[in-house]
Design a protein around this motif. Sequence first.
Motif, short mmCIF file in Angstrom:
data_model
loop_
_atom_site.label_atom_id
_atom_site.label_comp_id
_atom_site.label_asym_id
_atom_site.label_seq_id
_atom_site.Cartn_x
_atom_site.Cartn_y
_atom_site.Cartn_z
N GLY A 173 58.49 1.23 -13.54
CA GLY A 173 57.61 0.65 -14.56
C GLY A 173 56.41 1.53 -14.84
N GLU A 174 56.04 1.50 -16.13
CA GLU A 174 54.90 2.30 -16.58
C GLU A 174 53.62 1.97 -15.83
OE1 GLU A 174 54.34 1.45 -20.68
OE2 GLU A 174 55.39 3.25 -21.33
N PHE A 175 53.42 0.69 -15.61
CA PHE A 175 52.12 0.31 -15.06
C PHE A 175 52.02 0.65 -13.57
CE2 PHE A 175 48.25 -2.35 -14.69
CZ PHE A 175 47.58 -1.81 -15.78
N ALA A 176 53.17 0.84 -12.92
CA ALA A 176 53.15 1.34 -11.54
C ALA A 176 52.54 2.74 -11.55
CB ALA A 176 54.57 1.37 -10.98
N ARG A 177 52.89 3.51 -12.58
CA ARG A 177 52.37 4.87 -12.71
C ARG A 177 50.88 4.85 -13.08
NH1 ARG A 177 57.72 7.44 -15.73
NH2 ARG A 177 59.11 6.96 -13.99
N ALA A 178 50.54 3.92 -13.95
CA ALA A 178 49.13 3.78 -14.33
C ALA A 178 48.27 3.44 -13.10
CB ALA A 178 48.98 2.70 -15.39
N TYR A 179 48.83 2.61 -12.24
CA TYR A 179 48.13 2.22 -11.01
C TYR A 179 47.87 3.43 -10.13
CZ TYR A 179 48.48 0.88 -6.01
OH TYR A 179 48.33 0.79 -4.65
N GLN A 221 39.93 0.14 -0.89
CA GLN A 221 38.90 0.03 -1.93
C GLN A 221 39.34 0.73 -3.21
OE1 GLN A 221 34.91 1.97 -1.58
NE2 GLN A 221 34.20 -0.14 -1.71
N ALA A 222 40.02 1.88 -3.06
CA ALA A 222 40.54 2.56 -4.26
C ALA A 222 41.57 1.68 -4.96
CB ALA A 222 41.14 3.91 -3.88
N ASP A 223 42.35 0.94 -4.18
CA ASP A 223 43.30 -0.02 -4.78
C ASP A 223 42.55 -1.12 -5.53
OD1 ASP A 223 45.66 1.17 -3.97
OD2 ASP A 223 45.79 0.05 -2.10
N CYS A 224 41.48 -1.60 -4.91
CA CYS A 224 40.68 -2.66 -5.54
C CYS A 224 40.05 -2.14 -6.84
CB CYS A 224 39.60 -3.14 -4.56
SG CYS A 224 38.74 -4.63 -5.08
N SER A 246 54.41 -4.96 -11.91
CA SER A 246 54.98 -3.65 -11.54
C SER A 246 53.96 -2.85 -10.73
CB SER A 246 55.53 -2.90 -12.76
OG SER A 246 54.63 -1.99 -13.28
N ALA A 247 52.66 -3.03 -11.02
CA ALA A 247 51.63 -2.36 -10.19
C ALA A 247 51.59 -2.97 -8.79
CB ALA A 247 50.26 -2.46 -10.85
N LEU A 248 51.69 -4.29 -8.74
CA LEU A 248 51.68 -4.97 -7.42
C LEU A 248 52.90 -4.58 -6.60
CD1 LEU A 248 50.36 -8.49 -8.48
CD2 LEU A 248 49.24 -6.93 -6.87
N ASN A 249 54.03 -4.43 -7.28
CA ASN A 249 55.23 -3.99 -6.57
C ASN A 249 55.06 -2.58 -6.03
OD1 ASN A 249 58.05 -4.01 -5.69
ND2 ASN A 249 58.38 -2.57 -7.36
N ALA A 250 54.41 -1.70 -6.84
CA ALA A 250 54.17 -0.34 -6.35
C ALA A 250 53.28 -0.37 -5.12
CB ALA A 250 53.52 0.50 -7.46
N ALA A 251 52.24 -1.21 -5.16
CA ALA A 251 51.34 -1.32 -4.01
C ALA A 251 52.11 -1.76 -2.78
CB ALA A 251 50.20 -2.29 -4.33
N LYS A 252 53.08 -2.64 -3.01
CA LYS A 252 53.92 -3.12 -1.90
C LYS A 252 54.81 -1.99 -1.36
CE LYS A 252 57.64 -6.44 -1.04
NZ LYS A 252 58.58 -7.35 -1.71
N GLN A 253 55.46 -1.29 -2.28
CA GLN A 253 56.43 -0.27 -1.87
C GLN A 253 55.78 0.92 -1.17
OE1 GLN A 253 59.44 -1.10 -1.86
NE2 GLN A 253 59.41 -2.80 -3.30
N ILE A 254 54.51 1.20 -1.48
CA ILE A 254 53.88 2.35 -0.83
C ILE A 254 52.92 1.90 0.27
CG2 ILE A 254 54.20 3.94 -2.77
CD1 ILE A 254 51.34 3.48 -3.61
N GLN A 279 48.15 -5.75 2.51
CA GLN A 279 46.75 -5.39 2.25
C GLN A 279 46.59 -4.72 0.89
OE1 GLN A 279 46.22 -3.01 5.85
NE2 GLN A 279 44.73 -4.48 6.64
N ARG A 280 47.48 -3.82 0.58
CA ARG A 280 47.35 -3.08 -0.67
C ARG A 280 47.50 -4.02 -1.88
NH1 ARG A 280 49.10 3.12 -0.55
NH2 ARG A 280 47.53 2.98 -2.17
N GLN A 281 48.44 -4.95 -1.76
CA GLN A 281 48.63 -5.91 -2.85
C GLN A 281 47.41 -6.83 -2.98
OE1 GLN A 281 52.58 -7.56 -1.65
NE2 GLN A 281 53.10 -7.08 -3.77
N THR A 282 46.91 -7.26 -1.82
CA THR A 282 45.78 -8.19 -1.81
C THR A 282 44.55 -7.59 -2.49
OG1 THR A 282 46.55 -9.22 0.22
CG2 THR A 282 44.22 -9.51 -0.31
N TRP A 283 44.25 -6.32 -2.15
CA TRP A 283 43.03 -5.72 -2.70
C TRP A 283 43.19 -5.33 -4.16
CZ3 TRP A 283 38.34 -6.24 -0.76
CH2 TRP A 283 38.24 -6.65 0.58
N LEU A 284 44.38 -4.89 -4.53
CA LEU A 284 44.63 -4.61 -5.95
C LEU A 284 44.47 -5.90 -6.75
CD1 LEU A 284 45.71 -2.83 -8.30
CD2 LEU A 284 48.02 -3.34 -7.53
#
Length: 303
Positions: A173-179, A221-224, A246-254, A279-284
């Motif tokens: 997804g595009e927004f995973a890349r934007a994230y 914090q960078a995720d947030c 799609s951004a939240l999924n990226a945060a999960k996958q990495i 954690q990454r999903q929560t802060w994003l």
Amino acid sequence: MLWRGRRQSDNIEDERSDSGGGGGLGGGGQFRVPIGGRTGGGGSILLVILVVLAGWYFGFDPSQILGGGDGGLLPGGGQITGTQDNGNAPANDEMKQFVATVLADTEDTWTGIFKSQGLTYEDPKLVLFSGQVRSACGFASAAAGPFYCPGDHKVYLDMTFFQQLDQQFGASGEFARAYVVAHEVGHHVQNLTGIMGKFNQMRQGMSEADANQLSVRIELQADCFAGVWAHFTQQKGILEQGDIESALNAAKQIGDDTLQKKMQGYVVPESFNHGTSQQRQTWLARGFKSGKLSDCNTMSGPI
Ligand SMILES: [Zn+2]
């Protein structure tokens, strides 16, 4: 994301043709230091010596690059798959336009946020490279993932990471890349506000485990901050259905735990330096929900 036709940033430095698909370093550099992120292989001592020597020679702080980039591969991990040198392919040009548009949008958002605090935002540069690159923080290979160098205020991105994100990490997804771009810009914000300088000071003399824990707080914090950017992007009405997911999924996958499970079959919590998937999903999500910097205080309290 409805990005087409929107302003593209002038702050892109395209160095893809310089590197010749991962061969030379450009500028006559003779060093070919295979910095591969957090690899722990037998060559690492030699690598450290080489990097320190190179750092001494070129006058940069090698500790800044030894930590690896964002989304780097784990010990024993594979190489980036896909074509190595399609730097000038039309598909990549469209991706370049996308990155330039996302970067422009981060510029507008952060300029506004800084202004509201009586501060002036200074745009970062974004360097597109292919294979390996030389920065003020040292030499880096694409295998370490995208990174931000506080020494030259530049984000470094080999866009083949996007393919890796999609094919290897399952974050499409595009927004995973934007994230990913917004996360690196988040590090720039940390640099401008002095948070990163403080972090680099604090981690001097720390044990590796303590430094990793501190690194997790910086990364979350960078995720947030990426979430804060996404909040304002949504307000502009340019997010589409599924973008934030799609951004939240990226945060999960990495997330460190998910990545380690996938790459080596087990997790080593002391080695986490970006945060778990949760954690990454929560802060994003937290940054996205409120759009407030004050909700991105990862430096104290539980994370
Ligand atoms: Zn990061």
